[in-house]
Motif scaffolding. Structure first.
Motif, PDB file in Angstrom:
ATOM      1  N   VAL A  35       0.900  -1.253  -0.095  1.00  0.00           N
ATOM      2  CA  VAL A  35      -0.090   0.290   0.099  1.00  0.00           C
ATOM      3  C   VAL A  35       1.016   1.318  -0.106  1.00  0.00           C
ATOM      4  CG1 VAL A  35      -2.067  -0.909   0.899  1.00  0.00           C
ATOM      5  CG2 VAL A  35      -0.301  -0.112   2.497  1.00  0.00           C
ATOM      6  N   PRO A  36       1.796   1.409  -0.976  1.00  0.00           N
ATOM      7  CA  PRO A  36       2.741   2.651  -1.177  1.00  0.00           C
ATOM      8  C   PRO A  36       1.943   3.947  -1.151  1.00  0.00           C
ATOM      9  CG  PRO A  36       2.502   1.580  -3.249  1.00  0.00           C
ATOM     10  CD  PRO A  36       1.464   0.774  -2.216  1.00  0.00           C
ATOM     11  N   ILE A  52      -6.832   4.658  -1.197  1.00  0.00           N
ATOM     12  CA  ILE A  52      -5.681   4.220  -1.929  1.00  0.00           C
ATOM     13  C   ILE A  52      -6.080   4.202  -3.577  1.00  0.00           C
ATOM     14  CG2 ILE A  52      -4.376   2.112  -2.008  1.00  0.00           C
ATOM     15  CD1 ILE A  52      -5.276   1.057   0.704  1.00  0.00           C
ATOM     16  N   ASP A  53      -5.078   4.547  -4.160  1.00  0.00           N
ATOM     17  CA  ASP A  53      -5.209   4.565  -5.642  1.00  0.00           C
ATOM     18  C   ASP A  53      -4.852   2.929  -6.196  1.00  0.00           C
ATOM     19  OD1 ASP A  53      -5.391   7.362  -5.830  1.00  0.00           O
ATOM     20  OD2 ASP A  53      -3.481   7.343  -5.740  1.00  0.00           O
ATOM     21  N   VAL A  54      -5.821   2.393  -7.023  1.00  0.00           N
ATOM     22  CA  VAL A  54      -5.590   1.083  -7.324  1.00  0.00           C
ATOM     23  C   VAL A  54      -4.617   1.320  -8.531  1.00  0.00           C
ATOM     24  CG1 VAL A  54      -6.543  -1.004  -8.475  1.00  0.00           C
ATOM     25  CG2 VAL A  54      -7.917   0.432  -6.864  1.00  0.00           C
ATOM     26  N   LEU A  55      -3.487   0.600  -8.248  1.00  0.00           N
ATOM     27  CA  LEU A  55      -2.569   0.811  -9.270  1.00  0.00           C
ATOM     28  C   LEU A  55      -2.393  -0.400 -10.116  1.00  0.00           C
ATOM     29  CD1 LEU A  55       0.444   2.267  -6.923  1.00  0.00           C
ATOM     30  CD2 LEU A  55      -0.903   3.449  -8.425  1.00  0.00           C
ATOM     31  N   GLU A  56      -1.775  -0.410 -11.311  1.00  0.00           N
ATOM     32  CA  GLU A  56      -1.590  -1.618 -11.964  1.00  0.00           C
ATOM     33  C   GLU A  56      -1.001  -2.663 -11.419  1.00  0.00           C
ATOM     34  OE1 GLU A  56      -0.524  -2.825 -16.695  1.00  0.00           O
ATOM     35  OE2 GLU A  56      -0.322  -0.825 -16.133  1.00  0.00           O
ATOM     36  N   SER A  57       0.053  -2.257 -10.438  1.00  0.00           N
ATOM     37  CA  SER A  57       0.756  -3.429  -9.672  1.00  0.00           C
ATOM     38  C   SER A  57       0.095  -4.304  -8.956  1.00  0.00           C
ATOM     39  CB  SER A  57       1.884  -2.647  -9.028  1.00  0.00           C
ATOM     40  OG  SER A  57       1.389  -1.733  -8.229  1.00  0.00           O
ATOM     41  N   VAL A  58      -1.211  -3.859  -8.367  1.00  0.00           N
ATOM     42  CA  VAL A  58      -2.088  -4.547  -7.580  1.00  0.00           C
ATOM     43  C   VAL A  58      -3.291  -5.190  -8.280  1.00  0.00           C
ATOM     44  CG1 VAL A  58      -1.305  -3.480  -5.438  1.00  0.00           C
ATOM     45  CG2 VAL A  58      -3.150  -2.446  -6.569  1.00  0.00           C
ATOM     46  N   LEU A  65      -8.698  -4.714  -8.859  1.00  0.00           N
ATOM     47  CA  LEU A  65      -7.776  -5.009  -7.647  1.00  0.00           C
ATOM     48  C   LEU A  65      -7.905  -6.442  -7.379  1.00  0.00           C
ATOM     49  CD1 LEU A  65      -6.490  -3.646  -5.024  1.00  0.00           C
ATOM     50  CD2 LEU A  65      -8.821  -3.748  -4.169  1.00  0.00           C
ATOM     51  N   HIS A  66      -6.690  -7.056  -7.234  1.00  0.00           N
ATOM     52  CA  HIS A  66      -6.396  -8.322  -7.004  1.00  0.00           C
ATOM     53  C   HIS A  66      -6.949  -8.810  -5.477  1.00  0.00           C
ATOM     54  CE1 HIS A  66      -4.484 -12.107  -6.206  1.00  0.00           C
ATOM     55  NE2 HIS A  66      -4.176 -12.354  -7.424  1.00  0.00           N
ATOM     56  N   GLY A  67      -7.708  -9.793  -5.621  1.00  0.00           N
ATOM     57  CA  GLY A  67      -8.369 -10.315  -4.108  1.00  0.00           C
ATOM     58  C   GLY A  67      -7.102 -10.322  -2.897  1.00  0.00           C
ATOM     59  N   GLY A  68      -5.967 -10.851  -3.321  1.00  0.00           N
ATOM     60  CA  GLY A  68      -4.919 -10.828  -2.415  1.00  0.00           C
ATOM     61  C   GLY A  68      -4.490  -9.472  -1.808  1.00  0.00           C
ATOM     62  N   ALA A  69      -4.430  -8.538  -2.854  1.00  0.00           N
ATOM     63  CA  ALA A  69      -4.189  -7.243  -2.413  1.00  0.00           C
ATOM     64  C   ALA A  69      -5.225  -6.525  -1.709  1.00  0.00           C
ATOM     65  CB  ALA A  69      -4.056  -6.237  -3.795  1.00  0.00           C
ATOM     66  N   ALA A  70      -6.601  -7.010  -1.865  1.00  0.00           N
ATOM     67  CA  ALA A  70      -7.421  -6.342  -1.010  1.00  0.00           C
ATOM     68  C   ALA A  70      -7.479  -7.044   0.138  1.00  0.00           C
ATOM     69  CB  ALA A  70      -8.928  -6.801  -1.697  1.00  0.00           C
ATOM     70  N   CYS A  97     -11.835 -12.921   3.973  1.00  0.00           N
ATOM     71  CA  CYS A  97     -12.291 -11.971   3.063  1.00  0.00           C
ATOM     72  C   CYS A  97     -13.531 -12.404   2.590  1.00  0.00           C
ATOM     73  CB  CYS A  97     -11.418 -11.552   2.423  1.00  0.00           C
ATOM     74  SG  CYS A  97      -9.995 -10.766   3.180  1.00  0.00           S
ATOM     75  N   THR A  98     -14.487 -11.611   2.076  1.00  0.00           N
ATOM     76  CA  THR A  98     -15.364 -11.591   0.895  1.00  0.00           C
ATOM     77  C   THR A  98     -15.335 -10.582  -0.067  1.00  0.00           C
ATOM     78  OG1 THR A  98     -16.850 -12.482   2.651  1.00  0.00           O
ATOM     79  CG2 THR A  98     -18.076 -11.810   0.751  1.00  0.00           C
TER      80      THR A  98
END
Length: 169
Positions: A35-36, A52-58, A65-70, A97-98
């Motif tokens: 979460v930079p 948080i901005d959703v960046l391409e890296s996540v 947004l990837h579930g793992g990132a969430a 997580c849901t």
């Protein structure tokens, strides 16, 4: 004033203390890398909201947004909220997580964490992640986070912050 585990909680962490926790690696290097671009919106006892901005890296292969990132965002934000309520070090024992809807790359998400219960050996918190604001916001994910207390003093925060966290109780 708020009561936590029968003790008066005076105030939330200052924004400077949150900065140390969330940006300077005090929750671990994974937290900072995940979460930079986190920005604090609301900081009060037992509640923390960040954007948080959703960046391409996540994102996943669909550009959302990837579930793992969430899950990581929920972990980081609930941990920071819990530390404001209880400065004892803890480790995750359960993170459920849901995933409800998507957050596309370029969108801004808001993660709201609440401290639900501070016990002798277990800490309970919850998180809701949204896109948008106000009436137009959409639920992206929810999380329930349980942490096991593993000590009396949070190592690595430095004396000033560790003492400051302890003084919140």
């Amino acid at each position: 004033l708020t009561m936590v585990n029968g003790t008066e909680l005076r105030e939330a962490l200052t924004d400077g203390q949150l900065e140390i926790l969330l940006r300077n690696g005090k929750l671990g290097p994974w937290s900072v890398a995940s979460v930079p671009n986190l920005r604090v919106r609301t900081n009060s006892p037992r509640f923390l909201a960040v954007e948080i901005d959703v960046l391409e890296s996540v994102t996943n292969s669909a550009g959302n947004l990837h579930g793992g990132a969430a899950a990581t965002i929920a972990d980081v934000v609930t941990t920071a909220a819990l530390l404001a309520a209880d400065p004892r070090p803890s480790v995750s024992s359960d993170l459920h997580c849901t995933f409800v809807s998507s957050a596309p790359v370029g969108s801004v998400i808001v993660a709201e964490a609440s401290v639900d219960h501070v016990g002798r050996s277990l800490l309970f918190s919850s998180c809701r992640i949204y896109t948008g604001d106000g009436e137009g916001r959409s639920l992206v994910a929810t999380a329930l986070h349980t942490k096991k207390v593993v000590g009396e003093r949070f190592v690595g925060l430095g004396e000033d912050l560790s003492d400051s966290l302890r003084s919140k109780l």
